[in-house]
Write an enzyme that holds these catalytic residues in place. Structure first.
Site, PDB file in Angstrom:
ATOM      1  N   VAL A  13       0.837  -1.201   0.000  1.00  0.00           N
ATOM      2  CA  VAL A  13       0.000   0.000   0.000  1.00  0.00           C
ATOM      3  C   VAL A  13       0.882   1.265   0.000  1.00  0.00           C
ATOM      4  CG1 VAL A  13      -0.245   0.060   2.542  1.00  0.00           C
ATOM      5  CG2 VAL A  13      -2.023   1.049   1.101  1.00  0.00           C
ATOM      6  N   GLY A  16       3.029   3.331  -4.676  1.00  0.00           N
ATOM      7  CA  GLY A  16       2.960   4.162  -5.883  1.00  0.00           C
ATOM      8  C   GLY A  16       2.436   3.481  -7.142  1.00  0.00           C
ATOM      9  N   GLY A  36      -7.325   7.792  -0.390  1.00  0.00           N
ATOM     10  CA  GLY A  36      -6.016   7.722  -1.038  1.00  0.00           C
ATOM     11  C   GLY A  36      -5.545   6.304  -1.307  1.00  0.00           C
ATOM     12  N   HIS A  79      -3.444  -2.476  -0.048  1.00  0.00           N
ATOM     13  CA  HIS A  79      -3.875  -2.643   1.340  1.00  0.00           C
ATOM     14  C   HIS A  79      -3.999  -4.127   1.680  1.00  0.00           C
ATOM     15  CE1 HIS A  79      -6.497  -2.473   4.894  1.00  0.00           C
ATOM     16  NE2 HIS A  79      -5.899  -1.309   5.107  1.00  0.00           N
ATOM     17  N   ASN A 129      10.480   2.452  -6.927  1.00  0.00           N
ATOM     18  CA  ASN A 129       9.821   3.756  -7.093  1.00  0.00           C
ATOM     19  C   ASN A 129      10.284   4.796  -6.062  1.00  0.00           C
ATOM     20  OD1 ASN A 129       7.980   5.557  -8.233  1.00  0.00           O
ATOM     21  ND2 ASN A 129       6.351   4.969  -6.801  1.00  0.00           N
ATOM     22  N   LYS A 130       9.937   6.031  -6.350  1.00  0.00           N
ATOM     23  CA  LYS A 130      10.170   7.190  -5.463  1.00  0.00           C
ATOM     24  C   LYS A 130      11.647   7.543  -5.348  1.00  0.00           C
ATOM     25  CE  LYS A 130       5.912   6.308  -2.861  1.00  0.00           C
ATOM     26  NZ  LYS A 130       5.115   6.599  -1.662  1.00  0.00           N
TER      27      LYS A 130
END
Ligand SMILES: Nc1nc2c(ncn2[C@@H]2O[C@H](COP(=O)(O)OP(=O)(O)OP(=O)(O)O)[C@@H](O)[C@H]2O)c(=O)[nH]1
Ligand SMILES: [Mg+2]
Length: 586
Positions: A13, A16, A36, A79, A129-130
């Site tokens: 969760v 991204g 979100g 989730h 990611n990120k």
């Protein structure tokens, strides 16, 4: 004809996944989701020319001959509750992208996804990611990671490599070989890790090249089959659309469906069929589930596709249900077998209404982990019947006289019935909030119940009858006492040190004031109807509160917080006195 490959996007969760798809489609789905988080499976088609416009030069430089018409992406929720949706998503996927937040590394649902992918033998790529969050990262405004890396400091490049080595190490624990994508020699043997930022778009070019390459290779082995034959898929959602009536959104992962074909699917209590009136394909770059204007009408559609189907008889179709073209007689059994566990209920518990099988499954799972039962489940609005059913549980288990409504409405007469009957309806469009609200409700109820018990428990108390303090001998006897330990309250029964019952405290007074409670150290006058002073009660005598056996065990366990350590000792003393008295009698 070849079908486009289905690419399932998985991961923990908030790592991204939706943002990555938003970047590829130039959309902003993630920002609009309730809470979100993604709570549904969604499919969207990205045609090969859209991919080409992001990574064309790299794609051509890679020398892969592209014959696929595009990629069908499936977004899944991260989730923890949605294991079944992830399972369903990845079971229809040809390849997967596992999104991992580089700043967080592998988390529980990352590992769950790896296990599911291993189980289905689905080839996958890791999107680290990120990367924009790494200290010192500068947004190069480029799609290509390798081009961007040239603009970064040595420090941040080294840090990125560090994180990637961490991931390689982690993957090897699961028996998987991996490497940064540009260091891979054999893509068949190693899993590619592609550093990306779904925020800045850096690395998206390479990710798409690697995904397309993998899909193309996969396709060579497997994909140019399966598009003929009866259509088979999974219902994502059901919607009312003006001019079309009830429609279902479907991921078709096998075969072909045509207008006028008969399809079978599960309803809330059995299996039904409907004839396809219209087939609508989302225009490229939109998701199945978007509004009708973003669709094209088609006569026939082949796997793999996300499609919207309209037809009479779809009203009862259940989201999450398998859907298949009817060709023989066995369709009902096949569908029932796939539905399996969804509608299993407990003998006791609340009522759950949800908008889809996926959410029904997810909430059921979370509720059972939290130790709550569900006695009835269903898809659709809360009805008066649900309220009546919930109310029937009120007498035996008030905590079950509750209806959880996830993302569904409440019919007017049901709303009314709930108000008059006291059946609680908890509704939300965020799963974990629904469950938190129910927990809060049960905690509150338990607290009130506990308060009631607290109010009637007899607490330990010890008093000494004071000398020269008899105000009245009998009917009622009134005399002075001092509280030696614990407390006394009007209504408590007092016993002697040999366990004889002296009588009940009627009233308590100190300096002409009526008291509701007296604690250790206090001096006061008490009145009792039963004893006669000088006979059953005497000066200097020690009296104890008569704590019942049930109260005794309550005070030792769940209500231990009501008494101090000293009072606990007194409690034991009182119990010993009572036991000895019983022993003597026997
Ligand atoms: N800085 C930065 N933030 C990102 C990046 N990708 C996603 N985010 C943020 O991370 C948060 C979660 O993103 P989502 O795309 O909703 O995550 P998800 O994996 O789809 O989450 P679930 O669907 O709930 O499992 C959002 O606030 C995004 O804006 C990124 O590359 N860089
Ligand atoms: Mg998401």
């Amino acid at each position: 004809m070849i079908r486009q490959p289905i690419i399932c996007v998985m991961g923990h969760v908030d790592h991204g996944k939706t943002s990555l798809l938003d970047k590829i489609r130039s959309s902003t789905i993630a920002a609009k989701e309730a809470g979100g988080i993604t709570q549904h499976i969604r499919a969207s088609e990205v045609p090969i020319d859209a991919i080409d416009s992001i990574c064309g030069p790299l794609l051509r430089a890679s020398n892969i001959k592209i014959t696929i018409p595009g990629l069908l992406f499936i977004d899944t929720p991260g989730h923890e509750a949605f294991t079944n949706l992830r399972r369903r998503g990845s079971s229809v996927a040809d390849i997967a992208i596992l999104v991992v937040d580089v700043t967080k590394g592998f988390e529980p649902q990352t590992i769950e996804a790896i296990n599911i992918l291993k189980e289905y033998k689905t080839p996958f790529i890791v999107a680290a990611n990120k990367i924009d969050l790494l200290t010192g990262w500068r947004d190069s405004k480029l799609n290509s990671l390798l081009a961007s890396l040239k603009k970064q400091s040595e420090g941040v490049v080294a840090e990125l490599d560090n994180r990637i080595y961490g991931m390689i190490g982690k993957l090897s624990e699961y028996g998987l070989n991996s490497e940064r994508f540009d260091r891979i020699k054999d893509f068949q043997k190693e899993i590619a890790i592609v550093p990306i930022s779904a925020k800045t778009g850096e690395g998206i070019a390479e990710l798409l090249v690697v995904a397309t390459g993998l899909a193309q290779r996969y396709l060579e082995m497997k994909l140019n089959i399966e598009i003929q034959g009866p259509g088979k898929g999974s219902i994502l959602e059901k919607n009312e659309i003006r001019g079309l009536g009830t429609t279902i959104d479907v991921i078709l992962y096998d075969g072909t469906l045509k207008v006028n074909d008969t399809i079978a699917f599960a309803t809330s209590n059995s299996v039904a069929t409907a004839k396809i009136k219209a087939l609508l394909k989302p225009k490229p770059m939109h998701q199945v589930g978007d509004s009708a204007s973003k669709f094209n009408y088609v006569d026939s559609v082949s796997a793999a596709s996300g499609i919207k189907i309209s037809g009479n008889g779809l009203d009862d179709a259940m989201p999450g249900s398998p859907v298949m073209q009817v060709t023989g007689d066995d369709y009902a059994n096949e569908i029932k077998a796939e539905m399996g566990e969804v509608f299993k209920t407990d003998s006791r518990g609340l009522i759950l209404k949800a908008d889809s099988i996926g959410s029904l499954e997810a909430i059921s799972k979370l509720m059972s982990t939290a130790g709550f039962g569900i006695s009835k489940k269903g898809i659709g609005k809360v009805t008066k019947r649900d309220v009546t059913d919930a109310f029937s549980m009120y007498a035996t288990d008030p905590l079950s006289a509750v209806i959880l409504a996830f993302n569904v409405g409440i019919e007017d007469d049901a709303q009314e019935a709930s108000q008059t009957s006291g059946v609680k309806i908890i509704s939300s469009d965020i799963i974990y909030k629904l469950i938190d609200d129910y927990k809060a409700f049960t905690d509150e109820k338990k607290k009130t119940a506990a308060q009631k018990i607290e109010d009637r428990i007899v607490l330990p108390g010890e008093v000494e009858v004071l000398p020269n303090s008899c105000f009245r001998v009998s009917h009622p006897a009134v005399f002075g006492v001092s509280v030696v330990a614990g407390r006394i309250v009007p209504g408590y029964q007092l016993i002697s040190n040999t366990g004889e019952v002296i009588g009940k405290i009627k009233e308590m007074q100190s300096e002409k004031e009526t008291l509701k409670e007296a604690k250790k150290g206090e001096h006061l006058a008490i009145s009792m109807s039963e004893p006669t002073f000088g006979r059953q009660v005497r000066e200097g005598q020690i009296l104890y509160t008569n704590v019942g056996d049930e109260d005794f065990s309550l005070l030792l366990k769940e209500f231990a917080y009501l008494i101090t350590e000293e009072e606990a000792k007194l409690l034991n003393k009182i119990m010993t006195i009572k036991q000895n008295a019983r022993y003597k009698k026997a």
